[in-house]
Design a protein around this motif. Sequence first.
Motif, short mmCIF file in Angstrom:
data_model
loop_
_atom_site.label_atom_id
_atom_site.label_comp_id
_atom_site.label_asym_id
_atom_site.label_seq_id
_atom_site.Cartn_x
_atom_site.Cartn_y
_atom_site.Cartn_z
N UNK A 22 49.86 -76.01 -30.80
CA UNK A 22 50.78 -75.20 -30.01
C UNK A 22 50.86 -73.74 -30.17
N UNK A 23 51.11 -73.32 -31.17
CA UNK A 23 51.66 -71.99 -31.53
C UNK A 23 51.53 -71.75 -33.20
N UNK A 24 51.50 -70.46 -33.54
CA UNK A 24 51.77 -70.06 -35.02
C UNK A 24 53.26 -70.49 -35.38
N UNK A 25 54.15 -70.16 -34.66
CA UNK A 25 55.63 -70.35 -34.90
C UNK A 25 55.54 -71.70 -35.13
N UNK A 26 55.24 -72.91 -34.44
CA UNK A 26 55.25 -74.23 -34.66
C UNK A 26 54.66 -74.62 -35.91
N UNK A 27 53.36 -73.95 -36.18
CA UNK A 27 52.62 -74.17 -37.35
C UNK A 27 53.36 -73.89 -38.64
N UNK A 28 54.11 -72.79 -38.63
CA UNK A 28 54.86 -72.49 -39.79
C UNK A 28 56.21 -73.48 -39.92
N UNK A 29 56.85 -73.72 -38.79
CA UNK A 29 57.87 -74.47 -38.75
C UNK A 29 57.37 -76.04 -39.28
#
Length: 74
Positions: A22-29
Amino acid sequence: MAKKKTESGVYRVTEIIGTSPISWEEAAKNAVETAAKSLRDLRVAEVSKLDMKVDGGKVIAYRARVSLSFKYEA
């Protein structure tokens, strides 16, 4: 005036990679939340690198390299 208590200790920094379609933010989370299941007392998470996995000219995954610090227990 009361003196502020300062905290001392020993911390370790480890690097992990989280992924998400989905996104980089989701990957970091995902990286932090997964690490939190086995590491206690996480203190700081710092994203050090962002990249994408590409297949056939299309982005199929976002990846975030995260440096995590956690406190050693005495």
